[in-house]
Design an enzyme around this catalytic site. Sequence first.
Site, PDB file in Angstrom:
ATOM      1  N   LYS A  79       0.930  -1.293  -0.030  1.00 45.70           N
ATOM      2  CA  LYS A  79      -0.015  -0.140   0.037  1.00 45.70           C
ATOM      3  C   LYS A  79       0.957   1.231   0.057  1.00 45.70           C
ATOM      4  CE  LYS A  79      -4.096   1.811   2.570  1.00 45.70           C
ATOM      5  NZ  LYS A  79      -5.055   1.860   3.428  1.00 45.70           N
ATOM      6  N   SER A 160      -9.973   2.266   2.327  1.00 49.10           N
ATOM      7  CA  SER A 160      -9.001   2.793   1.721  1.00 49.10           C
ATOM      8  C   SER A 160      -8.084   1.918   0.942  1.00 49.10           C
ATOM      9  CB  SER A 160      -8.442   3.765   2.663  1.00 49.10           C
ATOM     10  OG  SER A 160      -7.401   3.263   3.552  1.00 49.10           O
ATOM     11  N   SER A 184     -10.365   0.102   6.869  1.00 52.75           N
ATOM     12  CA  SER A 184      -9.660   0.183   5.799  1.00 52.75           C
ATOM     13  C   SER A 184      -9.308  -0.999   5.138  1.00 52.75           C
ATOM     14  CB  SER A 184      -8.755   1.393   5.455  1.00 52.75           C
ATOM     15  OG  SER A 184      -9.565   2.585   5.536  1.00 52.75           O
TER      16      SER A 184
END
Lengths: 494, 95, 501
Positions: A79, A160, A184
């Site tokens: 990420k 997210s 997320s």
Amino acid sequence: MTDLTDLGVADIRNGVRAGTFSAREVATAFNANVAEAKALNAFLIDTPEHALAAADAIDAKRAAGEELPIMAGVPIGMKDLFCTVGVEARAASEILNGFKPTYESTVSQKLWDAGCGMLGKLNMDQFAMGSSNETSAFGNVISPWRRNDGGNAPLAPGGSSGGSSAAISARLCPAATGTDTGGSIRQPAAFTGISGIKPTYGRCSRWGVIAFASSLDQAGPMARDVRDCAIMLEAMSGFDPKDSTSLDLPVPNWEAGLSSNLKGKRVGIPKEYRMDGMNAEIAAIWDKGAEWLRDAGAEIVEVSLPHTRYALPAYYIIAPAEASSNLARYDGVRYGQRNLPDGAGLQDMYAATRAAGFGPEVKRRIMIGTYVLSAGFYDAYYTQAQKVRALIARDFAQVWEHCDVLLAPTAPSAAFGLGENSDDPIAMYLNDVFAVPASLAGLPAMSVPGGLDSQGLPLGLQIIGKPLDEQGVLNAGLAIEERAGFTARPGKWW
Amino acid sequence: MSVDSKTVKKIASLARIAMTDAEVEAMVPEFNGILGWVEQLGEVDVTGVEPMTAVIPNSLRLREDVVTDGNIRDHVLANAPAAEHGFFGVPKVIE
Amino acid sequence: MTESTYRIQGATGEWEVVIGLEVHAQVTSNAKLFSGAATAFGAEPNAQVSLVDAAMPGMLPVPNKECIRQAVRTGMAIGAQINRWSRFDRKNYFYADLPQGYQISQLYHPLVGEGAVEISLDEKNPDAQTKTIGIERIHVEQDAGKLMHDQHPTMSYVDLNRSGVALMEIVSRPDMRSPAEAGAYLKKLRTILRYVGSCDGNMEEGSMRADVNVSVRKPGDEFGTRTETKNVNSVRYVMAAIEHEANRQVDVLESGGTIVQETRLYDPDRNETRSMRSKEDAHDYRYFPDPDLLPLELDDAFLDECKASLPELPDAKRKRYETELGLSAYNAAVLTAEAETARWFEGLLAECAKAQGKPEAEVAKAAANWLLSELYGALNRLGKTIDDSPVSQAAGAELIALVADGTISGTIAKQVFEIMLETGEPAGKIVEERGLKQTSDTGAIDAAIAKVLADNADKVEQYKGGKEALFGFFVGQTMKAMQGKGNPQLVNAQLKKALSE
């Protein structure tokens, strides 16, 4: 020969250890998948050379007869919130354009030490603020899933960690890092039919992870199944003296502790999660989940978490407040973008840089956070929210007297179409209504796929555990996984 | 509590985010929507409740007073938009 | 306790000045408060900066134990309440010297609570006029970096070497009523910090600086609106800034104006304070607990160590010097004003006791007198501090012992000390080799006296005629004839005898 990209973490590691295939072959196969999946926009930056170098190191180790680590030969997605040496880290925001860390986050370093390589940096909601990946400055991630109505409407991969969820479900990587501040990891996992666990707050170091809300942020693994999550969580966890909130505890071997036999365990069904107007398919999968857990030997009990409805508003005070301060460092002085209008002074430069660099959702949250901390409002908003947070944590503490884990839906719906929720911030925030309470209380929680809805989209089930009881969460997840028999995967259209 | 465009402007200035008048006007209803929604927290009786400090019981560790860092000026300045002579450069500040 | 009589004479009558100080003292530590970068003064720009100090994305603070320990010890030294549970808060504002966009400080739950500092207003007689200045709190916080404005035509340069260095902010109550009281408070605080070892007190290097809160009022009225003059970095400037600011406020009020609560800057070159308008809009600091840090909880073992490691403090030491060593109040005050002086004196005292085989109380006065007159005089001439004294404590004690046992006179001792300073040789050797021993041989003394009296028959007549002041002349002449080596007591006695014959 099987397609190597169909394999998960455990299978890759076992195959590399056994010499069934080389780590380089695995990395090459995933690099190819990444390269041809540009339409998904899951990766912001591809780092095929990193994946290959790590693979070669593992192959060399094996050739030398050395013992191979727990994720040997597994290439992963990272990420964009994690800082890795020499690779741009932007948190999917323009304001960090060009920022190449000279340092390695503790979690990514641990993964490299465990034998992983990096396929690339994954798209995400900007500064992890969002539930659909639509706040990224570098374009939406398109979910590989499509509704079975033949309409091909682009769907959100959740957020997210939407790049992570999309990449795993599209077989661009066997596993990826996620971070979870208020859902997320779990919500995108549910949207894409994969598994993901947010561990107890403090298990994974936050050092080198771009901060959103410090008291909530926790890294965790996202992968295809529970076992893979257990393996990767072990690789990511551990005490870090550089993070004052890190827990100084040994890291359990969760993989070895996996057991779907839940005899003697009690599973709580929090009645307040059954909200008015609940989606019937969500309610049905929840009931099914309870049946599966009963089948695995657990006793199902109804429990009460009375302050549940206040969790989301408390979260939307605390997280923006912390974010407004955490993001003050993006000022165009030491790294990232600088906007210096003609004749601008220092403070003008700040305002121009931040106006140009932050996206609308980030600005909205910084503004809300600034407001709730400002003179005269601090007690009414922030202090009140932290008190409510204490009550929410107390609710959970009391519930553990009656059960070992909680079962709930992960999200109130299946994946929605891109653009469907983006006009109304609160409608978007409501996506995390089931995820946020565990975040506020720092509890381990995971999402596992439960099945498909009538549109052919995955639905997730959430298991919330006691502090530090990741094993209990993983085991309940495994029991569901074995019974749900979830094998659906998106057809390749990209 | 309802905020107006003047308040939004003030908050934008505190947060150092330049906003046009149109952006300010657009944000006023959003701001009020979100604040109106979070204000339901006021209903909760928090008598005798201490604000949350640490979610998981943990105590603050203190490190030993040893120099273990620094002397990495190249790293510190590596990403700076305007670094000169070992300093970060910013528009001239008049104090 | 003494009431200050300091007043400003305005057109409308007398005004009283109310002063509170917020002193920022740099904690003595090797590394910074939340990072492992060094704190040493004068390094190359941005050399002592860690990624944490530069607020790189994802960097986190970890507190330095020594900084906490020194702040606790400082609190104990002023008899303050030590809070076993405290927290760090963020103070949010944007400035180029503040990389995080916030300063980690302590607003809501400071480490140290209420305490007090006793000041003396009469240096000659420290017990005569004392006043207790209340301390509201001491908290620990990060220092900011430094901006340089004169290196480039359109840019300011930022050096983060100081960014993150630990400071103690010591906040007094508004208990001071004159510039002199503020000066005495600052000096006393500096003395205590240096005794404790928690701050080097070096104001030139910025280790100690004060924010000065000043307001004026008619005696007996409520407090007036105060202004805060920032970062004043010497005792003299603090006193000057107060005097100037109080007079300015009186002028404003007497011409019908009102005082604005604001931040001001003292300009020592012009001796004036002026408003810092640049900081005005930044007053909403949005303090909240730093979520990167947990509450700071101190246990008994930590507090016990802090207490046990505290030295004897200046007030206690001064009183002990008076009561146990029999020193004058003034000498005791001067010897204890600086930790270094007291330490040196105590070393000298131990050596004197050893050299003379007597208890310290019996040798203290002579040791104190020698240190304060002879040694201090020499150090002043040489521009040296006591810590680099060219004469060791043992060497000083040897010299003092030679006077005490009558081997040499005080006059000769001064000569011997000068030779010691020049040659570095021990006193005994100098006396021996140069034949400076005092003569107690009454035969030799009487012979010298006889010659002096014979050579000055006219003065002898005058003396006998009643001009007794001439006795000193005869003593001097006799000593001169004996090259200063005559035992002064014997010279006196024998002279008296000879003159009465």
